[in-house]
Design an enzyme around this catalytic site. Sequence first.
Site, PDB file in Angstrom:
ATOM      1  N   GLU A 188      35.603 -24.534  38.098  1.00 37.55           N
ATOM      2  CA  GLU A 188      35.225 -25.476  37.016  1.00 37.55           C
ATOM      3  C   GLU A 188      35.107 -26.905  37.570  1.00 37.55           C
ATOM      4  O   GLU A 188      34.175 -27.636  37.236  1.00 37.55           O
ATOM      5  CB  GLU A 188      36.296 -25.390  35.920  1.00 37.55           C
ATOM      6  CG  GLU A 188      36.102 -26.287  34.737  1.00 37.55           C
ATOM      7  CD  GLU A 188      37.300 -26.198  33.778  1.00 37.55           C
ATOM      8  OE1 GLU A 188      37.739 -25.082  33.438  1.00 37.55           O
ATOM      9  OE2 GLU A 188      37.812 -27.265  33.392  1.00 37.55           O
ATOM     10  N   SER A 221      41.688 -19.592  28.922  1.00 41.73           N
ATOM     11  CA  SER A 221      40.717 -20.659  29.150  1.00 41.73           C
ATOM     12  C   SER A 221      39.831 -20.851  27.929  1.00 41.73           C
ATOM     13  O   SER A 221      39.547 -19.904  27.207  1.00 41.73           O
ATOM     14  CB  SER A 221      39.846 -20.353  30.359  1.00 41.73           C
ATOM     15  OG  SER A 221      38.889 -21.382  30.491  1.00 41.73           O
ATOM     16  N   ASN A 238      39.679 -22.525  37.327  1.00 46.32           N
ATOM     17  CA  ASN A 238      39.715 -23.981  37.173  1.00 46.32           C
ATOM     18  C   ASN A 238      39.165 -24.683  38.420  1.00 46.32           C
ATOM     19  O   ASN A 238      38.491 -25.706  38.302  1.00 46.32           O
ATOM     20  CB  ASN A 238      41.152 -24.448  36.910  1.00 46.32           C
ATOM     21  CG  ASN A 238      41.572 -24.175  35.481  1.00 46.32           C
ATOM     22  OD1 ASN A 238      41.043 -23.282  34.828  1.00 46.32           O
ATOM     23  ND2 ASN A 238      42.516 -24.929  34.980  1.00 46.32           N
ATOM     24  N   LYS A 297      43.140 -17.460  36.907  1.00 44.46           N
ATOM     25  CA  LYS A 297      42.890 -18.626  36.040  1.00 44.46           C
ATOM     26  C   LYS A 297      42.821 -19.902  36.889  1.00 44.46           C
ATOM     27  O   LYS A 297      41.990 -20.782  36.647  1.00 44.46           O
ATOM     28  CB  LYS A 297      44.001 -18.736  34.976  1.00 44.46           C
ATOM     29  CG  LYS A 297      43.987 -20.037  34.176  1.00 44.46           C
ATOM     30  CD  LYS A 297      42.706 -20.189  33.382  1.00 44.46           C
ATOM     31  CE  LYS A 297      42.570 -21.315  32.406  1.00 44.46           C
ATOM     32  NZ  LYS A 297      43.093 -22.590  32.556  1.00 44.46           N
TER      33      LYS A 297
HETATM   34  P1  NBP Z   1      51.267 -29.290  26.199  1.00 44.14           P
HETATM   35  O1  NBP Z   1      51.068 -28.842  27.605  1.00 44.14           O
HETATM   36  O2  NBP Z   1      50.904 -30.683  25.842  1.00 44.14           O
HETATM   37  O3  NBP Z   1      52.797 -29.043  25.801  1.00 44.14           O
HETATM   38  C1  NBP Z   1      53.277 -29.434  24.533  1.00 44.14           C
HETATM   39  C2  NBP Z   1      54.150 -28.332  23.937  1.00 44.14           C
HETATM   40  O4  NBP Z   1      55.224 -28.011  24.836  1.00 44.14           O
HETATM   41  C3  NBP Z   1      54.803 -28.782  22.637  1.00 44.14           C
HETATM   42  O5  NBP Z   1      54.866 -27.687  21.762  1.00 44.14           O
HETATM   43  C4  NBP Z   1      56.192 -29.201  23.104  1.00 44.14           C
HETATM   44  O6  NBP Z   1      57.139 -29.165  22.090  1.00 44.14           O
HETATM   45  C5  NBP Z   1      56.465 -28.132  24.114  1.00 44.14           C
HETATM   46  N1  NBP Z   1      57.563 -28.403  25.060  1.00 44.14           N
HETATM   47  C6  NBP Z   1      57.678 -29.312  26.033  1.00 44.14           C
HETATM   48 BR1  NBP Z   1      56.422 -30.594  26.428  1.00 44.14          BR
HETATM   49  N2  NBP Z   1      58.826 -29.240  26.703  1.00 44.14           N
HETATM   50  C7  NBP Z   1      59.500 -28.258  26.101  1.00 44.14           C
HETATM   51  C8  NBP Z   1      60.764 -27.703  26.341  1.00 44.14           C
HETATM   52  N3  NBP Z   1      61.553 -28.135  27.309  1.00 44.14           N
HETATM   53  N4  NBP Z   1      61.171 -26.710  25.521  1.00 44.14           N
HETATM   54  C9  NBP Z   1      60.389 -26.273  24.518  1.00 44.14           C
HETATM   55  N5  NBP Z   1      59.151 -26.747  24.268  1.00 44.14           N
HETATM   56  C10 NBP Z   1      58.709 -27.732  25.055  1.00 44.14           C
HETATM   57  O7  NBP Z   1      50.519 -28.297  25.191  1.00 44.14           O
HETATM   58  P2  NBP Z   1      49.024 -27.733  25.248  1.00 44.14           P
HETATM   59  O8  NBP Z   1      48.045 -28.779  25.615  1.00 44.14           O
HETATM   60  O9  NBP Z   1      48.854 -26.994  23.977  1.00 44.14           O
HETATM   61  O10 NBP Z   1      49.059 -26.692  26.452  1.00 44.14           O
HETATM   62  C11 NBP Z   1      49.938 -25.586  26.479  1.00 44.14           C
HETATM   63  C12 NBP Z   1      49.711 -24.840  27.782  1.00 44.14           C
HETATM   64  O11 NBP Z   1      48.361 -24.382  27.829  1.00 44.14           O
HETATM   65  C13 NBP Z   1      49.889 -25.702  29.036  1.00 44.14           C
HETATM   66  O12 NBP Z   1      50.404 -24.917  30.066  1.00 44.14           O
HETATM   67  C14 NBP Z   1      48.490 -26.129  29.384  1.00 44.14           C
HETATM   68  O13 NBP Z   1      48.344 -26.432  30.741  1.00 44.14           O
HETATM   69  C15 NBP Z   1      47.710 -24.874  29.009  1.00 44.14           C
HETATM   70  N6  NBP Z   1      46.303 -25.072  28.702  1.00 44.14           N
HETATM   71  C16 NBP Z   1      45.923 -26.163  27.982  1.00 44.14           C
HETATM   72  C17 NBP Z   1      44.571 -26.332  27.672  1.00 44.14           C
HETATM   73  C18 NBP Z   1      44.123 -27.516  26.838  1.00 44.14           C
HETATM   74  O14 NBP Z   1      42.895 -27.648  26.653  1.00 44.14           O
HETATM   75  N7  NBP Z   1      45.021 -28.331  26.311  1.00 44.14           N
HETATM   76  C19 NBP Z   1      43.639 -25.388  28.106  1.00 44.14           C
HETATM   77  C20 NBP Z   1      44.062 -24.267  28.804  1.00 44.14           C
HETATM   78  C21 NBP Z   1      45.405 -24.131  29.088  1.00 44.14           C
HETATM   79  P3  NBP Z   1      57.480 -30.496  21.234  1.00 44.14           P
HETATM   80  O15 NBP Z   1      56.483 -30.521  20.107  1.00 44.14           O
HETATM   81  O16 NBP Z   1      58.850 -30.285  20.775  1.00 44.14           O
HETATM   82  O17 NBP Z   1      57.330 -31.673  22.158  1.00 44.14           O
END
Ligand code: NBP
Length: 506
Positions: free
Chosen positions: A213, A134, A210, A206
């Site tokens: 939150e 988080s 949320n 977690k």
């Molecule tokens: P995203 O949730 O937006 O996912 C994007 C990433 O997933 C990219 O690297 C993409 O690769 C990869 N990906 C996908 Br989509 N499908 C794939 C597949 N079939 N095989 C391999 N790679 C794949 O990224 P994020 O916002 O960084 O979040 C990552 C995790 O952390 C999520 O579970 C999210 O819920 C969690 N989270 C996010 C936050 C936040 O603030 N964003 C906070 C806390 C937790 P590509 O570049 O090739 O498309």
Amino acid sequence: MAAQQASATVGLIGLAVMGKNLALNIADHGFDIAVYNRTTAVMQEFMAENPSTPGKLVGCSTLEEFIAAIKKPRVIIILVKAGPAIDAVVEQLVAAGLDKNDIVIDAGNSLWTDTIRREKQYADRLKFFGSGVSGGELGARFGPSLMPGGDPASWQHLKPIWEAIAAKVDAKTGKPLAGAEPGHPITGGVPCTSYIGPNGAGHYVKMVHNGIEYVDMQLIGEAYDLLRRLVGMEPQELSDIFTQWNAGDLDSYLIEITADILRQRDPVKPRKYLVDSILDAAGQKGTGKWTAANALDMGIPANSIAEAVFARCMSALKDERVIAAKKLSGPKPPARKAGKARKDLIEAVRQALYCSKICAYAQGFELMREAQKEYQWQLDFGSIAGIWRGGCIIRARFLQKITDAYTRNKGLVNLMLDPYFNKQLRAGQKPWRRVVSLAAENGLPSPAFMSALAYYDGYRTAVLPANLLQAQRDYFGAHTYERVDQPRGKFFHVDWPLPNRPQLDV
Ligand code: NBP
């Protein structure tokens, strides 16, 4: 930069917002880290943007190269979109030559039941581990709150990395330590991570984080709305009030950013405040809904968490609300307050916010208490509150009070029964009731304030009208009832007087 040999201590897959920031955080702490992303150009761009880091970044174009770059047993963090992508990545890792002793950590927002399932499903191929992360982008970069769950032996491999990169709080005050910069992480203090429990425990905690939150944000939104419409305050004045509140019991990240947000001018129309230009339709990604749905499944009254989710759903009905605003009647807008009335009302809203917040956390901790029975976990609630003191979105001074409460009494049944919180609720409930009454009288929707008060009153009521409800169920469906003068678990039925009753199942 291609990987030559197994030199990296850890690997990370998924270089979107979370992955790239977590990778840099890990490298800042001196760990060599191999990185891979499905779209190679993303990895190449990341490598080009970060030519020198304290720990070496090893960019890998294929999973085979990636696996070869990490020392055994491999510790591999996955930060890709939650859901089927996790299974796809794990299957690809296995196909690329992962060893059964290698540890794969899903650090995304996965459903805890998926983590339980995955741990079993992949048990003969690798060690699957789940960790909540988080704090969003900044947390990932400079110190997130980390909630690890899985096999304790796997945790020993992850622990040095997780403890190094987690947010840190002061050992005495519990306050987050600030000031980390790229290449210069915070090294002292107490890390905001500790082992939560087996299989899905980390992801479960977690998820509850949320859910809480959602309520925290909704309560702040309602306080803002009441101050604006009941008291008649403008954004800049509101910003000042939130700044004042942030110096007291409500000291928290969300109050702090609210004060910042309210003083922000609209870049397109600088005479306006940005908050007034933002459409009132909230989005959601699902973790609040999961928490509310789980509360319903387990029969735990987490009504404020559910209301916070429904409040977002209501906000999303923008077009319908605009039409209904012209058709459905309600009270006239209240007169602007001045002098002592204004000061008193602002303070009453502050108290209502604090009391409602206590109830929201009480609901979240009740949920975790029930879940640990369901899944045979042994959760340390004081430690969980401790993990949330820094790095995460709900970080707050208040969390130290929760840690203190569970330190006083490990078996505390409900947070509201702790002497400190009991006293706060006693002191704040008069203004809280006044605020809820004023909201109802003036037609101002305050579902989180109202549901929190209903939770408090429901929990402190020894005899609820469920006796009548049970009689109704027995009347139309012969569902039986228990008696007040008989032991629990003994059920009775009476032949109610009306003939030809339909037999319904409700
Ligand atoms: P995203 O949730 O937006 O996912 C994007 C990433 O997933 C990219 O690297 C993409 O690769 C990869 N990906 C996908 Br989509 N499908 C794939 C597949 N079939 N095989 C391999 N790679 C794949 O990224 P994020 O916002 O960084 O979040 C990552 C995790 O952390 C999520 O579970 C999210 O819920 C969690 N989270 C996010 C936050 C936040 O603030 N964003 C906070 C806390 C937790 P590509 O570049 O090739 O498309």
